[in-house]
Design an enzyme around this catalytic site. Sequence first.
Site, PDB file in Angstrom:
ATOM      1  N   THR A  13       0.701  -1.776  -0.256  1.00 12.75           N
ATOM      2  CA  THR A  13       0.013  -0.449   0.317  1.00 12.75           C
ATOM      3  C   THR A  13       0.768   1.146  -0.409  1.00 12.75           C
ATOM      4  OG1 THR A  13      -1.993  -0.765   1.143  1.00 12.75           O
ATOM      5  CG2 THR A  13      -1.645   1.382   0.885  1.00 12.75           C
ATOM      6  N   LYS A  46      -8.879   0.286  -0.752  1.00  8.15           N
ATOM      7  CA  LYS A  46      -8.132   0.774   0.953  1.00  8.15           C
ATOM      8  C   LYS A  46      -8.854   1.706   0.967  1.00  8.15           C
ATOM      9  CE  LYS A  46      -4.259  -1.352  -1.290  1.00  8.15           C
ATOM     10  NZ  LYS A  46      -3.079  -1.944  -1.520  1.00  8.15           N
ATOM     11  N   GLY A  56      -8.209   5.943   4.992  1.00  8.87           N
ATOM     12  CA  GLY A  56      -7.204   4.750   4.459  1.00  8.87           C
ATOM     13  C   GLY A  56      -6.586   4.072   5.035  1.00  8.87           C
ATOM     14  N   SER A  61       3.992   1.977   2.522  1.00 10.40           N
ATOM     15  CA  SER A  61       5.459   1.498   1.835  1.00 10.40           C
ATOM     16  C   SER A  61       6.243   2.343   1.229  1.00 10.40           C
ATOM     17  CB  SER A  61       5.484   0.179   1.434  1.00 10.40           C
ATOM     18  OG  SER A  61       4.525  -0.187   0.112  1.00 10.40           O
ATOM     19  N   ALA A 115       4.038   4.334  -7.736  1.00 11.05           N
ATOM     20  CA  ALA A 115       3.722   3.205  -8.163  1.00 11.05           C
ATOM     21  C   ALA A 115       5.378   2.845  -8.924  1.00 11.05           C
ATOM     22  CB  ALA A 115       2.964   2.848  -8.961  1.00 11.05           C
ATOM     23  N   CYS A 136       8.537   2.012  -5.732  1.00  8.89           N
ATOM     24  CA  CYS A 136       8.014   0.839  -4.146  1.00  8.89           C
ATOM     25  C   CYS A 136       7.605  -0.431  -5.006  1.00  8.89           C
ATOM     26  CB  CYS A 136       6.508   1.794  -3.400  1.00  8.89           C
ATOM     27  SG  CYS A 136       6.600   0.208  -2.194  1.00  8.89           S
ATOM     28  N   THR A 154       3.411  -0.999  -4.046  1.00  9.12           N
ATOM     29  CA  THR A 154       2.275  -0.400  -4.790  1.00  9.12           C
ATOM     30  C   THR A 154       2.645  -0.580  -6.400  1.00  9.12           C
ATOM     31  OG1 THR A 154       4.001   1.326  -3.023  1.00  9.12           O
ATOM     32  CG2 THR A 154       2.187   1.899  -4.896  1.00  9.12           C
TER      33      THR A 154
END
Length: 177
Positions: A6, A38, A50, A129, A161, A164, A167
């Site tokens: 996430t 989420k 979230g 993360s 994204a 990570c 993600t």
Amino acid sequence: MKTHSTTIIGLIHNGQAALGGDGQVTFGNTVMKHNAIKIRSLLNGKVLTGFAGSTADAFTLFDRFEEKLEQYSGNLSRAVVELAKDWRTDKYLRRLEAMLAVVSQDKTFIISGTGDVVEPEDNIVAIGSGGMYALAAAKMLKKYSNLSAEEIVKEALKVAADICIYTNDKINVEVIK
């Protein structure tokens, strides 16, 4: 196995509040789901929240937080403090492994199981993360662009994204109307 997952990012910018998250759920080194949602709208769309961490734990926290919002008649500041107190002191709740990011039209908070309640000065919240990657991107976009809060959240999540591994780019964003 430890779960990682996430990126949640939210902010208030130019009169608009937005909160978004990616859709990836990871268990160990395996992606289990790509399109999880989420984030949740509470208090008839006046509060967005979230989670990062354990999904089952997060849903328990969503429910408890919603109860606190109702108990304190929508007083967001009081509800987050009371949730954090319960989370830290309750024998069952203190075992929950998650964090919450909360956004309203005029306030942002991060709540943790250690009893921390953080209200960032710049009205940007980021957890998970990839949270710090998204936070850095959002800070720059907020300062140097004319994007809306919703657009900043989307772009910050795209940056996270790209960096990570926990993600993805299946982004879900909610805006307070």
